[in-house]
Write a protein that holds these residues in place. Structure first.
Motif, PDB file in Angstrom:
ATOM      1  N   MET A 167       0.844  -1.199   0.000  1.00  0.00           N
ATOM      2  CA  MET A 167       0.000   0.000   0.000  1.00  0.00           C
ATOM      3  C   MET A 167       0.878   1.247   0.000  1.00  0.00           C
ATOM      4  O   MET A 167       0.899   2.004   0.975  1.00  0.00           O
ATOM      5  CB  MET A 167      -0.912  -0.021   1.234  1.00  0.00           C
ATOM      6  N   PRO A 168       1.617   1.495  -1.081  1.00  0.00           N
ATOM      7  CA  PRO A 168       2.586   2.605  -1.078  1.00  0.00           C
ATOM      8  C   PRO A 168       1.952   3.972  -0.920  1.00  0.00           C
ATOM      9  O   PRO A 168       2.613   4.914  -0.471  1.00  0.00           O
ATOM     10  CB  PRO A 168       3.287   2.468  -2.433  1.00  0.00           C
ATOM     11  N   GLU A 169       0.682   4.127  -1.250  1.00  0.00           N
ATOM     12  CA  GLU A 169       0.036   5.431  -1.157  1.00  0.00           C
ATOM     13  C   GLU A 169      -0.747   5.617   0.136  1.00  0.00           C
ATOM     14  O   GLU A 169      -1.306   6.693   0.368  1.00  0.00           O
ATOM     15  CB  GLU A 169      -0.898   5.629  -2.359  1.00  0.00           C
ATOM     16  N   SER A 170      -0.796   4.604   0.964  1.00  0.00           N
ATOM     17  CA  SER A 170      -1.575   4.710   2.194  1.00  0.00           C
ATOM     18  C   SER A 170      -0.840   5.545   3.243  1.00  0.00           C
ATOM     19  O   SER A 170       0.352   5.335   3.487  1.00  0.00           O
ATOM     20  CB  SER A 170      -1.846   3.315   2.775  1.00  0.00           C
ATOM     21  N   PRO A 171      -1.526   6.466   3.903  1.00  0.00           N
ATOM     22  CA  PRO A 171      -0.880   7.220   4.977  1.00  0.00           C
ATOM     23  C   PRO A 171      -0.482   6.334   6.147  1.00  0.00           C
ATOM     24  O   PRO A 171       0.406   6.690   6.920  1.00  0.00           O
ATOM     25  CB  PRO A 171      -1.950   8.240   5.388  1.00  0.00           C
ATOM     26  N   LEU A 172      -1.099   5.170   6.263  1.00  0.00           N
ATOM     27  CA  LEU A 172      -0.718   4.252   7.342  1.00  0.00           C
ATOM     28  C   LEU A 172       0.700   3.733   7.146  1.00  0.00           C
ATOM     29  O   LEU A 172       1.358   3.341   8.112  1.00  0.00           O
ATOM     30  CB  LEU A 172      -1.700   3.075   7.417  1.00  0.00           C
ATOM     31  N   GLY A 173       1.168   3.732   5.900  1.00  0.00           N
ATOM     32  CA  GLY A 173       2.506   3.232   5.637  1.00  0.00           C
ATOM     33  C   GLY A 173       3.607   4.114   6.180  1.00  0.00           C
ATOM     34  O   GLY A 173       4.761   3.693   6.257  1.00  0.00           O
ATOM     35  N   THR A 174       3.269   5.334   6.553  1.00  0.00           N
ATOM     36  CA  THR A 174       4.269   6.242   7.124  1.00  0.00           C
ATOM     37  C   THR A 174       4.413   6.074   8.625  1.00  0.00           C
ATOM     38  O   THR A 174       5.276   6.698   9.238  1.00  0.00           O
ATOM     39  CB  THR A 174       3.897   7.695   6.822  1.00  0.00           C
ATOM     40  N   GLN A 175       3.590   5.241   9.218  1.00  0.00           N
ATOM     41  CA  GLN A 175       3.655   5.028  10.659  1.00  0.00           C
ATOM     42  C   GLN A 175       4.935   4.268  11.020  1.00  0.00           C
ATOM     43  O   GLN A 175       5.397   3.426  10.249  1.00  0.00           O
ATOM     44  CB  GLN A 175       2.447   4.203  11.131  1.00  0.00           C
ATOM     45  N   PRO A 176       5.512   4.528  12.194  1.00  0.00           N
ATOM     46  CA  PRO A 176       6.659   3.725  12.625  1.00  0.00           C
ATOM     47  C   PRO A 176       6.244   2.289  12.881  1.00  0.00           C
ATOM     48  O   PRO A 176       5.066   1.992  13.126  1.00  0.00           O
ATOM     49  CB  PRO A 176       7.105   4.416  13.921  1.00  0.00           C
ATOM     50  N   ALA A 177       7.204   1.385  12.814  1.00  0.00           N
ATOM     51  CA  ALA A 177       6.896  -0.034  13.010  1.00  0.00           C
ATOM     52  C   ALA A 177       6.321  -0.305  14.389  1.00  0.00           C
ATOM     53  O   ALA A 177       5.419  -1.116  14.555  1.00  0.00           O
ATOM     54  CB  ALA A 177       8.149  -0.877  12.784  1.00  0.00           C
ATOM     55  N   ARG A 178       6.865   0.363  15.390  1.00  0.00           N
ATOM     56  CA  ARG A 178       6.359   0.221  16.763  1.00  0.00           C
ATOM     57  C   ARG A 178       6.237   1.622  17.360  1.00  0.00           C
ATOM     58  O   ARG A 178       7.046   2.489  17.093  1.00  0.00           O
ATOM     59  CB  ARG A 178       7.286  -0.645  17.621  1.00  0.00           C
ATOM     60  N   ARG A 179       5.204   1.811  18.189  1.00  0.00           N
ATOM     61  CA  ARG A 179       4.972   3.130  18.760  1.00  0.00           C
ATOM     62  C   ARG A 179       4.971   3.042  20.284  1.00  0.00           C
ATOM     63  O   ARG A 179       4.599   2.014  20.870  1.00  0.00           O
ATOM     64  CB  ARG A 179       3.648   3.683  18.240  1.00  0.00           C
ATOM     65  N   PRO A 180       5.365   4.109  20.950  1.00  0.00           N
ATOM     66  CA  PRO A 180       5.518   4.051  22.405  1.00  0.00           C
ATOM     67  C   PRO A 180       4.178   4.011  23.129  1.00  0.00           C
ATOM     68  O   PRO A 180       3.178   4.575  22.670  1.00  0.00           O
ATOM     69  CB  PRO A 180       6.282   5.343  22.733  1.00  0.00           C
ATOM     70  N   LEU A 181       4.193   3.366  24.291  1.00  0.00           N
ATOM     71  CA  LEU A 181       2.998   3.281  25.123  1.00  0.00           C
ATOM     72  C   LEU A 181       2.480   4.671  25.476  1.00  0.00           C
ATOM     73  O   LEU A 181       1.262   4.884  25.574  1.00  0.00           O
ATOM     74  CB  LEU A 181       3.317   2.489  26.395  1.00  0.00           C
ATOM     75  N   GLU A 182       3.383   5.619  25.648  1.00  0.00           N
ATOM     76  CA  GLU A 182       2.974   6.963  26.050  1.00  0.00           C
ATOM     77  C   GLU A 182       2.015   7.600  25.038  1.00  0.00           C
ATOM     78  O   GLU A 182       1.163   8.416  25.411  1.00  0.00           O
ATOM     79  CB  GLU A 182       4.214   7.849  26.212  1.00  0.00           C
ATOM     80  N   MET A 183       2.130   7.234  23.774  1.00  0.00           N
ATOM     81  CA  MET A 183       1.222   7.770  22.774  1.00  0.00           C
ATOM     82  C   MET A 183      -0.208   7.329  23.045  1.00  0.00           C
ATOM     83  O   MET A 183      -1.155   8.111  22.954  1.00  0.00           O
ATOM     84  CB  MET A 183       1.655   7.323  21.380  1.00  0.00           C
TER      85      MET A 183
END
Length: 273
Positions: A167-183
């Protein structure tokens, strides 16, 4: 969870993304089979802190949380916008009415507890808090909770890379692989702010429950298609992602341990109507 932000509350407005919100019923049976339940100590704490047994489950889905509360002695009514999910929950013996929570008409009914399990981010945060105050009895408890599940990097990073390829055009593809619990904790703090703004609840509390669950390759690949970033992919896109993730899990010996955190924002309806 990597590239699956619609599974958790966010500062954006996911409640407006109705196509995504109502995509989970595509395979309700798989959803019910693969999705994890909720910590029993969370259920027990909510029940113990409520004035009675009548529970309203907002966005009940297939009834995963509702069945746990029913097993704890509660009488549960579900509200669910997706008729396919509601039908599955009814087959499991639950009472469900089809509507979005904001538009649902309680017809004078009141409840001791209102729960939203992995669903409140699909509800308008302002209108939802007002509606919750409307349907809870004085001293009734509002409990909004959901899982944070970020797989280990050895699984998360191949998933993110495969998602970007598929999904090269999906904005979800810009998310980091893992995100911190604080988020995620910050998102639940925002929910508390909306509850405070109603002026109808005592000060909200933040609860946290940490636990683990082991997944085999097949179990994790069964769960992935039920998550928000994947429910509407074409079969070839989904196959590419599942293939990459399966290969990564094979490299770990065919299984891995997921460290879950279940977060909750909970508040008591003010004692005076």
């Amino acid at each position: 969870m990597p590239t699956l932000p619609r599974e958790q509350p966010e500062p954006a407005q996911p409640h407006q993304a109705r196509r995504m919100a109502e995509s989970f019923g595509t395979d309700a049976r798989r959803y019910d089979r693969a999705r994890p339940g909720y910590p029993e100590n969370l259920v027990a704490r909510v029940v113990a802190g409520s004035p009675g047994p009548d529970v309203l489950d907002v966005g009940c889905g297939t009834g995963i949380a509702a069945r746990q509360f029913r097993a704890a002695g509660c009488a549960v009514l579900g509200v669910e916008p997706d008729a396919r999910m509601a039908d599955f929950a009814r087959v499991r013996g639950l009472r469900v009415e089809v509507a979005t929570f904001e538009a649902w008409e309680p017809a004078g009914r009141m409840f001791d507890t209102l729960i939203a399990a992995q669903s409140w981010h699909w509800v308008d945060p302002v209108a939802g808090a007002v509606q919750a105050a409307r349907v809870l009895r004085p001293n009734g408890r509002l409990a909004i909770f959901g899982h944070v599940f970020e797989p280990p990097a050895e699984v998360a990073e191949p998933f993110a890379a495969a998602y970007r390829r598929a999904m090269p055009e999906s904005p979800l593809g810009t998310q980091p692989a893992r995100r911190p619990l604080e988020m995620y904790q910050a998102a639940y703090a925002k929910i508390a702010d909306r509850i405070r703004e109603t002026g109808q609840f005592d000060d909200p509390e933040q609860w946290r429950f940490d636990w683990e669950q082991s997944y085999t390759r097949d179990q994790w690949l069964d769960l992935l298609p039920t998550t928000g970033g994947l429910t509407r992919l074409r079969s070839d896109q989904l196959a590419e992602i599942l293939g990459a993730v399966g290969h990564a899990i094979d490299a770990l010996g065919g299984r891995f341990t997921m460290h879950y955190t279940t977060l909750a924002t909970t508040a008591v309806r003010a004692g005076t109507p």
